[in-house]
Enzyme design. Structure first.
Site, mmCIF file in Angstrom:
data_model
loop_
_atom_site.group_PDB
_atom_site.id
_atom_site.type_symbol
_atom_site.label_atom_id
_atom_site.label_comp_id
_atom_site.label_asym_id
_atom_site.label_seq_id
_atom_site.Cartn_x
_atom_site.Cartn_y
_atom_site.Cartn_z
ATOM 1 N N LYS A 1 0.829 -1.208 0.000
ATOM 2 C CA LYS A 1 0.000 0.000 0.000
ATOM 3 C C LYS A 1 0.866 1.261 0.000
ATOM 4 C CE LYS A 1 -1.980 -1.107 3.902
ATOM 5 N NZ LYS A 1 -1.243 -2.362 4.187
ATOM 6 N N ARG B 1 -9.694 0.751 8.658
ATOM 7 C CA ARG B 1 -9.256 -0.586 9.046
ATOM 8 C C ARG B 1 -10.330 -1.342 9.805
ATOM 9 N NH1 ARG B 1 -3.452 0.547 8.986
ATOM 10 N NH2 ARG B 1 -2.269 -1.364 9.293
ATOM 11 N N ARG C 1 11.623 -5.113 4.967
ATOM 12 C CA ARG C 1 11.209 -3.713 4.789
ATOM 13 C C ARG C 1 12.044 -2.745 5.618
ATOM 14 N NH1 ARG C 1 5.060 -2.031 5.437
ATOM 15 N NH2 ARG C 1 5.143 -3.194 7.393
ATOM 16 N N ARG D 1 10.935 -0.818 11.287
ATOM 17 C CA ARG D 1 9.862 -0.646 12.262
ATOM 18 C C ARG D 1 9.901 -1.704 13.354
ATOM 19 N NH1 ARG D 1 4.644 0.034 8.565
ATOM 20 N NH2 ARG D 1 3.787 -1.067 10.359
ATOM 21 N N ARG E 1 -0.557 -8.803 13.655
ATOM 22 C CA ARG E 1 -1.106 -7.840 12.687
ATOM 23 C C ARG E 1 -1.864 -8.546 11.579
ATOM 24 N NH1 ARG E 1 4.104 -5.076 11.247
ATOM 25 N NH2 ARG E 1 2.921 -4.000 9.641
HETATM 26 P P1 ADP Z 1 2.196 -1.858 3.226
HETATM 27 O O1 ADP Z 1 2.196 -0.353 3.189
HETATM 28 O O2 ADP Z 1 0.998 -2.452 2.551
HETATM 29 O O3 ADP Z 1 2.384 -2.407 4.600
HETATM 30 P P2 ADP Z 1 4.780 -1.613 1.841
HETATM 31 O O4 ADP Z 1 4.461 -0.741 0.681
HETATM 32 O O5 ADP Z 1 5.520 -1.018 2.981
HETATM 33 O O6 ADP Z 1 3.443 -2.353 2.373
HETATM 34 O O7 ADP Z 1 5.584 -2.876 1.265
HETATM 35 C C1 ADP Z 1 6.161 -3.855 2.143
HETATM 36 C C2 ADP Z 1 7.572 -4.191 1.661
HETATM 37 O O8 ADP Z 1 7.502 -4.928 0.441
HETATM 38 C C3 ADP Z 1 8.443 -2.991 1.378
HETATM 39 O O9 ADP Z 1 9.770 -3.262 1.796
HETATM 40 C C4 ADP Z 1 8.365 -2.805 -0.146
HETATM 41 O O10 ADP Z 1 9.583 -2.298 -0.659
HETATM 42 C C5 ADP Z 1 8.125 -4.234 -0.638
HETATM 43 N N1 ADP Z 1 7.177 -4.322 -1.775
HETATM 44 C C6 ADP Z 1 6.082 -3.555 -1.999
HETATM 45 N N2 ADP Z 1 5.432 -3.944 -3.124
HETATM 46 C C7 ADP Z 1 6.125 -5.006 -3.612
HETATM 47 C C8 ADP Z 1 5.972 -5.867 -4.763
HETATM 48 N N3 ADP Z 1 4.952 -5.712 -5.623
HETATM 49 N N4 ADP Z 1 6.889 -6.834 -4.948
HETATM 50 C C9 ADP Z 1 7.920 -7.005 -4.072
HETATM 51 N N5 ADP Z 1 8.122 -6.226 -2.981
HETATM 52 C C10 ADP Z 1 7.247 -5.242 -2.745
HETATM 53 P P1 ADP Z 2 0.961 -1.820 7.702
HETATM 54 O O1 ADP Z 2 0.626 -1.182 6.411
HETATM 55 O O2 ADP Z 2 2.276 -2.533 7.676
HETATM 56 O O3 ADP Z 2 -0.137 -2.657 8.267
HETATM 57 P P2 ADP Z 2 0.607 0.764 9.070
HETATM 58 O O4 ADP Z 2 1.791 1.624 9.006
HETATM 59 O O5 ADP Z 2 -0.547 1.077 8.204
HETATM 60 O O6 ADP Z 2 1.127 -0.735 8.843
HETATM 61 O O7 ADP Z 2 0.077 0.687 10.568
HETATM 62 C C1 ADP Z 2 0.933 0.442 11.653
HETATM 63 C C2 ADP Z 2 0.133 0.357 12.949
HETATM 64 O O8 ADP Z 2 -0.502 1.620 13.195
HETATM 65 C C3 ADP Z 2 -1.011 -0.647 12.961
HETATM 66 O O9 ADP Z 2 -0.568 -1.956 13.301
HETATM 67 C C4 ADP Z 2 -1.934 -0.046 14.024
HETATM 68 O O10 ADP Z 2 -1.432 -0.288 15.317
HETATM 69 C C5 ADP Z 2 -1.801 1.437 13.756
HETATM 70 N N1 ADP Z 2 -2.792 1.938 12.770
HETATM 71 C C6 ADP Z 2 -2.541 2.468 11.547
HETATM 72 N N2 ADP Z 2 -3.680 2.826 10.935
HETATM 73 C C7 ADP Z 2 -4.676 2.515 11.795
HETATM 74 C C8 ADP Z 2 -6.109 2.626 11.727
HETATM 75 N N3 ADP Z 2 -6.724 3.127 10.643
HETATM 76 N N4 ADP Z 2 -6.814 2.191 12.796
HETATM 77 C C9 ADP Z 2 -6.225 1.685 13.889
HETATM 78 N N5 ADP Z 2 -4.902 1.542 14.010
HETATM 79 C C10 ADP Z 2 -4.123 1.954 12.981
#
Ligand code: ADP
Ligand code: ADP
Ligand code: ZN
Length: 217
Positions: free
Chosen positions: A13, A88, A127, A161, A172
């Protein structure tokens, strides 16, 4: 144009939101990034957020809804936004609807990035991001052009992180299935849900998103 990116942790995302920002000149609103920034204050709320997030649980709806409402009021969101990590829960989705109605705004699409659990674990394990500008990277899949130097801002410090450790990741993923996945049918019922194969390489996922946005926006 206003878009929601949905998907489990590690689905891509943030990566796609950073690209959509440039392509469409709209702003990425990551509630995770906002909470991580808020945590740094180190006050009582900051400490509470730290412990909730470190365990991989969701912060309370009331708090996050208030934060989001304030954020979309900011001038940089006037041209449109990409919500990354919000909503979420079903109550968050309902609160967002009420906000959009009151501001006379519409969603162009809700895009679900679908990725297998095994792949999510790999992505999260590798990541990291730039300590200065937040640009996202991966040890294997998304390396900076020059080793150790951020492509976007040239900084040389990176961070991982706390909640990307295996125990928190397991929780998660469970939280996603239990509390976030139920919003998929909510958006299907509104005719807004579009699913993209998030297993594909980063560029291919971007192209798939762009081509579906051409159809709806
Ligand atoms: P999210 O915001 O959904 O938690 P991220 O965008 O942070 O996910 O992506 C998670 C990890 O995977 C990051 O280290 C990113 O560089 C990598 N990543 C994201 N999209 C892809 C993809 N299509 N293929 C391989 N690696 C990816
Ligand atoms: P990822 O894309 O890897 O799931 P985020 O960076 O979006 O991680 O979120 C990290 C943490 O922040 C979540 O595990 C939660 O604790 C909190 N968080 C983020 N967005 C929300 C939301 N919309 N509602 C509740 N908690 C949230
Ligand atoms: Zn940077």
């Amino acid at each position: 144009m206003n878009i929601i990116l949905l998907g489990p942790p590690g689905a891509g995302k943030g990566t796609q939101a950073q690209r959509l920002e440039k392509t469409y000149k709209i702003v990425q609103i990551s509630t995770g990034d906002m909470l991580r920034a808020r945590k740094k204050a180190g006050d009582a709320l900051g400490q509470e957020l730290s412990s909730i997030m470190a365990a991989g649980n969701l912060v309370p709806d009331v708090l996050i809804i208030r934060m989001l409402a304030e954020r979309i009021e900011q001038p940089d969101a006037a041209n449109g936004f990409i919500l990354d990590g919000f909503p979420r829960t079903v109550p968050q989705a309902e609160a967002l609807d009420a906000m959009l109605v009151s501001k006379d705004l519409k969603l162009a699409a809700v895009i679900e990035l679908k990725v297998d659990e095994e792949e999510l674990v790999q992505r999260i394990a590798g990541r990291y991001s730039c300590a200065k500008c937040g640009s996202g990277y991966h040890d294997l899949y998304q390396k900076p052009e020059k080793t150790g130097v951020c492509d976007k801002c040239g900084a040389t410090e990176f961070i991982r992180r706390e909640d990307d450790k295996p125990e928190a990741v397991r929780n998660r993923l469970k939280v996603y299935h239990d509390q976030t996945a139920p919003i998929l049918p909510y958006y299907t019922a509104k005719g807004l849900l579009q699913t993209v194969d998030g297993m594909a390489p980063i560029d291919d996922v971007s192209h798939a998103i762009e081509s579906l946005l051409k159809k709806v926006a």
